[in-house]
Design a protein around this motif. Structure first.
Motif, PDB file in Angstrom:
ATOM      1  N   VAL B  20       0.852  -1.184   0.000  1.00 21.76           N
ATOM      2  CA  VAL B  20       0.000   0.000   0.000  1.00 21.76           C
ATOM      3  C   VAL B  20       0.887   1.233   0.000  1.00 21.76           C
ATOM      4  N   LEU B  21       0.716   2.059  -1.024  1.00 15.96           N
ATOM      5  CA  LEU B  21       1.417   3.336  -1.083  1.00 15.96           C
ATOM      6  C   LEU B  21       0.392   4.440  -0.800  1.00 15.96           C
ATOM      7  N   ASN B  22       0.817   5.427  -0.030  1.00 12.56           N
ATOM      8  CA  ASN B  22      -0.107   6.465   0.416  1.00 12.56           C
ATOM      9  C   ASN B  22       0.189   7.823  -0.200  1.00 12.56           C
ATOM     10  N   CYS B  23      -0.866   8.554  -0.468  1.00 18.06           N
ATOM     11  CA  CYS B  23      -0.778   9.902  -1.023  1.00 18.06           C
ATOM     12  C   CYS B  23      -1.809  10.761  -0.303  1.00 18.06           C
ATOM     13  N   SER B  24      -1.391  11.918   0.186  1.00 22.99           N
ATOM     14  CA  SER B  24      -2.342  12.827   0.812  1.00 22.99           C
ATOM     15  C   SER B  24      -2.216  14.213   0.192  1.00 22.99           C
ATOM     16  N   LEU B  49      -6.090   6.907 -13.324  1.00 21.33           N
ATOM     17  CA  LEU B  49      -6.687   8.227 -13.138  1.00 21.33           C
ATOM     18  C   LEU B  49      -8.013   8.022 -12.428  1.00 21.33           C
ATOM     19  N   ILE B  50      -8.167   8.640 -11.269  1.00 18.06           N
ATOM     20  CA  ILE B  50      -9.425   8.526 -10.526  1.00 18.06           C
ATOM     21  C   ILE B  50     -10.118   9.869 -10.556  1.00 18.06           C
ATOM     22  N   GLN B  51     -11.333   9.899 -11.075  1.00 21.48           N
ATOM     23  CA  GLN B  51     -12.105  11.131 -11.070  1.00 21.48           C
ATOM     24  C   GLN B  51     -12.657  11.362  -9.669  1.00 21.48           C
ATOM     25  N   SER B  52     -12.983  12.620  -9.360  1.00 21.72           N
ATOM     26  CA  SER B  52     -13.436  12.965  -8.009  1.00 21.72           C
ATOM     27  C   SER B  52     -14.729  12.256  -7.633  1.00 21.72           C
ATOM     28  N   SER B  53     -15.509  11.865  -8.645  1.00 28.78           N
ATOM     29  CA  SER B  53     -16.777  11.178  -8.380  1.00 28.78           C
ATOM     30  C   SER B  53     -16.593   9.682  -8.133  1.00 28.78           C
ATOM     31  N   GLN B  54     -15.383   9.192  -8.353  1.00 28.85           N
ATOM     32  CA  GLN B  54     -15.110   7.768  -8.182  1.00 28.85           C
ATOM     33  C   GLN B  54     -14.444   7.523  -6.840  1.00 28.85           C
ATOM     34  N   ARG B  55     -14.560   6.314  -6.364  1.00 27.82           N
ATOM     35  CA  ARG B  55     -13.896   5.953  -5.116  1.00 27.82           C
ATOM     36  C   ARG B  55     -12.686   5.069  -5.383  1.00 27.82           C
ATOM     37  N   GLU B  56     -12.702   4.354  -6.508  1.00 26.70           N
ATOM     38  CA  GLU B  56     -11.536   3.554  -6.824  1.00 26.70           C
ATOM     39  C   GLU B  56     -11.476   3.214  -8.305  1.00 26.70           C
ATOM     40  N   GLN B  57     -10.254   2.814  -8.718  1.00 31.78           N
ATOM     41  CA  GLN B  57     -10.009   2.374 -10.083  1.00 31.78           C
ATOM     42  C   GLN B  57      -9.061   1.195 -10.017  1.00 31.78           C
ATOM     43  N   THR B  58      -9.238   0.268 -10.944  1.00 27.77           N
ATOM     44  CA  THR B  58      -8.415  -0.932 -10.948  1.00 27.77           C
ATOM     45  C   THR B  58      -7.825  -1.149 -12.332  1.00 27.77           C
ATOM     46  N   SER B  59      -6.573  -1.614 -12.332  1.00 25.65           N
ATOM     47  CA  SER B  59      -5.922  -2.019 -13.567  1.00 25.65           C
ATOM     48  C   SER B  59      -4.989  -3.173 -13.241  1.00 25.65           C
ATOM     49  N   GLY B  60      -5.390  -4.362 -13.622  1.00 23.58           N
ATOM     50  CA  GLY B  60      -4.572  -5.537 -13.339  1.00 23.58           C
ATOM     51  C   GLY B  60      -4.356  -5.724 -11.850  1.00 23.58           C
ATOM     52  N   ARG B  61      -3.081  -5.739 -11.436  1.00 25.27           N
ATOM     53  CA  ARG B  61      -2.772  -5.925 -10.006  1.00 25.27           C
ATOM     54  C   ARG B  61      -2.791  -4.620  -9.224  1.00 25.27           C
ATOM     55  N   LEU B  62      -3.136  -3.542  -9.868  1.00 27.16           N
ATOM     56  CA  LEU B  62      -3.149  -2.227  -9.223  1.00 27.16           C
ATOM     57  C   LEU B  62      -4.571  -1.804  -8.917  1.00 27.16           C
ATOM     58  N   ASN B  63      -4.733  -1.236  -7.729  1.00 27.85           N
ATOM     59  CA  ASN B  63      -6.014  -0.670  -7.343  1.00 27.85           C
ATOM     60  C   ASN B  63      -5.741   0.637  -6.619  1.00 27.85           C
ATOM     61  N   ALA B  64      -6.366   1.696  -7.092  1.00 28.80           N
ATOM     62  CA  ALA B  64      -6.209   2.995  -6.439  1.00 28.80           C
ATOM     63  C   ALA B  64      -7.548   3.431  -5.875  1.00 28.80           C
ATOM     64  N   SER B  65      -7.519   3.958  -4.671  1.00 31.85           N
ATOM     65  CA  SER B  65      -8.725   4.486  -4.045  1.00 31.85           C
ATOM     66  C   SER B  65      -8.566   5.976  -3.802  1.00 31.85           C
ATOM     67  N   LEU B  66      -9.694   6.652  -3.682  1.00 32.34           N
ATOM     68  CA  LEU B  66      -9.682   8.095  -3.447  1.00 32.34           C
ATOM     69  C   LEU B  66     -10.731   8.448  -2.413  1.00 32.34           C
ATOM     70  N   ASP B  67     -10.310   9.158  -1.369  1.00 30.22           N
ATOM     71  CA  ASP B  67     -11.227   9.690  -0.365  1.00 30.22           C
ATOM     72  C   ASP B  67     -11.006  11.192  -0.332  1.00 30.22           C
ATOM     73  N   LYS B  68     -11.822  11.909  -1.094  1.00 31.75           N
ATOM     74  CA  LYS B  68     -11.645  13.355  -1.204  1.00 31.75           C
ATOM     75  C   LYS B  68     -11.811  14.060   0.122  1.00 31.75           C
ATOM     76  N   SER B  69     -12.774  13.645   0.890  1.00 30.22           N
ATOM     77  CA  SER B  69     -13.084  14.361   2.128  1.00 30.22           C
ATOM     78  C   SER B  69     -11.925  14.338   3.110  1.00 30.22           C
ATOM     79  N   GLY B  71      -8.788  13.806   2.039  1.00 31.45           N
ATOM     80  CA  GLY B  71      -7.592  14.197   1.301  1.00 31.45           C
ATOM     81  C   GLY B  71      -6.589  13.071   1.154  1.00 31.45           C
ATOM     82  N   ARG B  72      -7.072  11.870   0.834  1.00 32.61           N
ATOM     83  CA  ARG B  72      -6.162  10.726   0.763  1.00 32.61           C
ATOM     84  C   ARG B  72      -6.451   9.846  -0.442  1.00 32.61           C
ATOM     85  N   SER B  73      -5.374   9.257  -0.926  1.00 37.20           N
ATOM     86  CA  SER B  73      -5.486   8.220  -1.945  1.00 37.20           C
ATOM     87  C   SER B  73      -4.477   7.135  -1.616  1.00 37.20           C
TER      88      SER B  73
END
Lengths: 114, 112
Positions: B20-24, B49-69, B71-73
């Motif tokens: 898990v890699l973190n981004c704030s 690329l995760i749009q603000s209306s999305q909570r997550e995106q997946t590509s193969g073994r990668l999954n990215a999540s976004l919590d706008k409120s 400020g974290r991904s």
């Protein structure tokens, strides 16, 4: 294949000798931009263009010029390169400015000014 | 002023681990968040690329999540492989939305 193409990939030049780094995209993107990447400083924007004939300064524009005469091309010009412009340069494009769309980056140009 | 922070700065793991890699980010008014991969001295490859209306995106073994409120991904890498070794950067549109603001990156090393 959709891509941003930069040339050259590597360039060594001497102080004061004018050079141009070319950037071309084949995605009909309106927005294009140049960044430089330096250790400890990360990626910093040099110039950007919202469309043909529309360019504006980024965070570190000193010593650089750009032009956008055609939609696909956005060359970066160093009129009188200096050693502090030694860096890794990236061109990027996006469907439009405004932050709504993702960015596509080129493979980079490693510039050394001696 | 938007600021992007990535934790950890570096990570070394054995092959096969889930990561898990973190981004704030400080300003939650973003349109999207983009994750990139950069091999040493090479270009930036867009991963997700995760749009603000999305909570997550997946590509193969990668999954990215976004919590706008908050400020974290997060970027989740499943079953890591040595070929995943690279620097991973997250970026959000900056003020005026005419540039990307990048984090400093997480340098990942996956050893056999």
């Amino acid at each position: 294949e959709a891509q941003v193409t930069q040339n050259p990939r590597y360039l060594i030049t001497v102080t004061g000798k004018k050079l141009t780094v070319t950037c071309s995209q084949n995605m009909n993107h309106e927005y294009m931009s140049w960044y430089r990447q330096d250790p400890g400083l990360g990626l910093r924007q040099i110039y950007y263009s919202m469309n043909v004939e529309v360019t504006d300064k980024g965070d570190v524009p000193e010593g650089y010029k750009v032009s956008r005469k055609e939609k696909r091309n956005f060359p970066l010009i160093l009129e009188s390169p200096s050693p502090n412009q030694t860096s890794l340069y990236f061109c990027a494009s996006s469907l439009s400015g405004g932050g709504n769309y993702g960015y596509t980056f080129g493979s980079g140009t490693r510039l050394t000014v001696v | 002023k938007q600021e992007v922070t990535q934790i950890p700065a570096a990570l070394s793991v054995p092959e096969g681990e889930n990561l898990v890699l973190n981004c704030s980010f400080t300003d939650s008014a973003i349109y999207n968040l983009q994750w990139f991969r950069q091999d040493p001295g090479k270009g930036l490859t867009s991963l997700l690329l995760i749009q603000s209306s999305q909570r997550e995106q997946t590509s193969g073994r990668l999954n990215a999540s976004l919590d706008k409120s908050s400020g974290r991904s997060t970027l989740y890498i499943a079953a890591s492989q040595p070929g995943d070794s690279a620097t991973y950067l997250c970026a959000v549109p900056g003020r005026g939305y005419n540039k990307l603001i990048f984090g400093a990156g997480t340098r990942l090393a996956v050893h056999p």
